[in-house]
Design a protein around this motif. Structure first.
Motif, short mmCIF file in Angstrom:
data_model
loop_
_atom_site.label_atom_id
_atom_site.label_comp_id
_atom_site.label_asym_id
_atom_site.label_seq_id
_atom_site.Cartn_x
_atom_site.Cartn_y
_atom_site.Cartn_z
N ALA A 56 0.82 -1.22 0.00
CA ALA A 56 0.00 0.00 0.00
C ALA A 56 0.85 1.26 0.00
CB ALA A 56 -0.93 0.00 1.21
N ASP A 57 0.48 2.22 -0.87
CA ASP A 57 1.07 3.57 -0.84
C ASP A 57 0.28 4.48 0.10
OD1 ASP A 57 3.07 3.18 -3.00
OD2 ASP A 57 1.27 2.89 -4.23
N PRO A 89 2.66 5.73 15.18
CA PRO A 89 4.04 6.18 15.01
C PRO A 89 4.63 5.77 13.66
CG PRO A 89 3.71 5.24 17.19
CD PRO A 89 2.46 4.94 16.40
N GLY A 90 5.33 6.71 13.03
CA GLY A 90 5.95 6.44 11.75
C GLY A 90 5.07 6.71 10.56
N TYR A 91 3.82 7.11 10.83
CA TYR A 91 2.86 7.36 9.75
C TYR A 91 2.27 8.77 9.86
CZ TYR A 91 3.15 2.36 8.94
OH TYR A 91 3.62 1.11 8.68
N TRP A 92 1.96 9.32 8.70
CA TRP A 92 1.25 10.61 8.61
C TRP A 92 -0.22 10.29 8.43
CZ3 TRP A 92 -2.09 12.46 5.00
CH2 TRP A 92 -2.36 13.82 5.01
N VAL A 117 -4.06 7.67 5.54
CA VAL A 117 -2.78 7.41 6.20
C VAL A 117 -1.74 7.03 5.14
CG1 VAL A 117 -1.61 6.06 7.99
CG2 VAL A 117 -4.08 6.48 8.16
N CYS A 118 -0.50 7.45 5.37
CA CYS A 118 0.62 6.96 4.57
C CYS A 118 1.88 7.01 5.43
CB CYS A 118 0.80 7.78 3.28
SG CYS A 118 1.45 9.45 3.54
N SER A 172 7.58 8.95 5.09
CA SER A 172 8.49 9.12 3.96
C SER A 172 7.75 9.22 2.63
CB SER A 172 9.48 7.96 3.90
OG SER A 172 8.78 6.72 3.79
N ALA A 173 6.58 8.57 2.53
CA ALA A 173 5.83 8.57 1.27
C ALA A 173 5.23 9.93 0.96
CB ALA A 173 4.73 7.52 1.32
N ARG A 174 5.06 10.78 1.96
CA ARG A 174 4.49 12.11 1.74
C ARG A 174 5.38 12.97 0.85
NH1 ARG A 174 0.07 14.86 1.87
NH2 ARG A 174 0.94 16.63 3.00
#
Length: 297
Positions: free
Chosen positions: A143-144, A155-158, A271-272, A275-277
Motif C-alpha cells: 500500500a502507498d 508512530p511512523g505514519y502521517w 494514512v501513509c 516518507s511517502a508524503r
C-alpha cells in the motif's frame, strides 16, 4: 499574440476532463500547487477565466468549455500522430501506479464510487485496491496510501481525518409504523440494538439522548457490514453515519427514525508512511481523497 506553453494546455485539458486539481496532479506526476499555478498562468496569459467555483466544485466557464473542446481534440491528434511513429507506444506510455488500502467495501461506497469514476476518466492513472479492516492489518509492503477506520496515533505514519463521523440510529422503514414504531428515544427499548464494538458507541448515544438503557436485547458483530445488513432486514437498530450509509438512505433501505447524533469514537483517516508524503503522486492522491470527501459532505 504569443501562445502559452503547450504543457499549460495539457494541464488545462487534464483538469477539465477530471474535474479536479488534485486528480490532475496525480495523473501528471506533480503537486496540486503546481497544477494551480499552471492554470493561473494560462488564464492570465489568455485574459479569460476558464473555471469557476460552484460550491466546492470546479466547473468550466463558457470560455473554458469552448477551449476544452478544441484543446482536447488537438491533443488527441498529437497523441495519435506520435502513436503512429512509435512502435509499441502503449508499452512506452508512462503510468502512475497507486496502491490504495481501504476497509471492506460495505460502508465505503462514499469512496469507492468516486474512485471508480476517476479510474475511468484518467488516461494514465492505475489504482490497485486492496482491503484491510484495521490499521494493524494494512499491508504496507504493497500500500502507498490507506483509508483506515480507527483512532491515531500511529508512530511512523502521517494521517489526516477524512471526515468527522456523527452517528445516529438507522433501521428498516418498517420501524416507522405499527406498535413497534420508533418516534422517541424511549421507543428504542422495544428493539434489539446492533453493535460493531463492545457497546460503547450505543452507550454514548443513549447518554447524550438522556436514556439510561437501550433495547431489551443486544447483538454484537465484528463486521460493520453484518450490522448494516441486520438493520436493513429488520433485526434491530444500528448506529451509522449519513455519509457511510448514504446509498441505503437514498434508496430507502434504511431510515433515520431519530435526529440526534453524536461524534463517533473512531473515524476514517487517510494514512501513509511519513516518507511517502515526499512523493508528489502520493501527496496529490491524498489531496484528491480529501477533496472528494469534502464534496460528498
Amino acid at each position: 499574440m504569443a501562445l502559452p506553453p503547450l504543457h499549460s494546455f495539457k494541464v488545462f485539458e487534464c483538469v477539465a476532463r477530471l474535474g479536479s486539481l488534485a486528480a490532475a496532479a496525480v495523473e501528471l506526476h506533480v503537486t496540486t500547487g503546481a497544477i494551480s499555478q499552471q492554470l493561473k498562468a494560462l488564464q492570465s496569459s489568455l485574459g479569460v477565466e476558464l473555471f469557476s467555483k460552484r460550491g466546492r466544485q470546479l466547473v468550466l466557464t463558457s470560455n473554458g468549455r469552448q477551449l476544452h473542446t478544441r484543446v482536447a481534440a488537438a491533443l488527441r491528434e498529437i497523441n495519435d500522430a506520435v502513436g503512429e511513429l512509435v512502435i509499441d507506444n502503449e508499452q512506452k506510455q508512462e503510468f502512475v501506479s497507486i496502491t490504495l488500502s481501504i476497509p471492506p467495501a460495505v460502508g465505503t461506497e462514499w469512496l469507492v464510487s468516486p474512485l471508480l469514476r476517476l479510474m475511468c476518466k484518467s488516461q494514465s492513472l492505475k489504482v490497485s485496491v486492496i482491503t484491510a479492516a484495521k490499521m494493524a492489518h494494512v499491508d504496507w509492503r504493497r500500500a502507498d496510501v490507506a483509508v483506515v477506520y480507527g483512532t491515531p496515533a500511529w508512530p511512523g505514519y502521517w494521517w489526516r481525518e477524512l471526515h468527522g463521523i456523527r452517528l445516529l440510529p438507522v433501521c428498516s422503514p418498517q420501524f416507522l409504523r405499527g406498535p413497534m414504531a420508533i418516534h422517541k428515544v424511549e421507543d428504542l427499548l422495544k428493539h434489539r440494538l446492533l453493535h460493531e464494538d463492545d457497546g460503547s458507541q450505543w452507550q454514548r448515544w443513549l447518554a447524550e439522548a438522556g436514556c439510561l438503557r437501550g433495547g431489551f436485547e443486544n447483538a454484537y458483530f465484528e463486521d460493520f457490514g453484518i450490522v448494516l445488513q441486520a438493520a436493513r432486514e429488520g433485526f434491530g437498530v444500528a448506529l451509522s453515519d449519513e455519509i457511510v450509509s448514504k446509498r441505503d438512505l437514498d434508496e430507502g433501505k434504511l431510515v433515520c427514525p431519530l435526529p440526534s447524533s453524536v461524534p463517533a469514537l473512531h473515524n476514517y483517516y487517510v494514512v501513509c508512511a511519513e516518507s511517502a508524503r515526499e512523493c508528489p503522486e502520493v501527496r496529490a492522491f491524498i489531496d484528491w481523497l480529501l477533496e472528494t470527501v469534502c464534496l460528498s459532505n
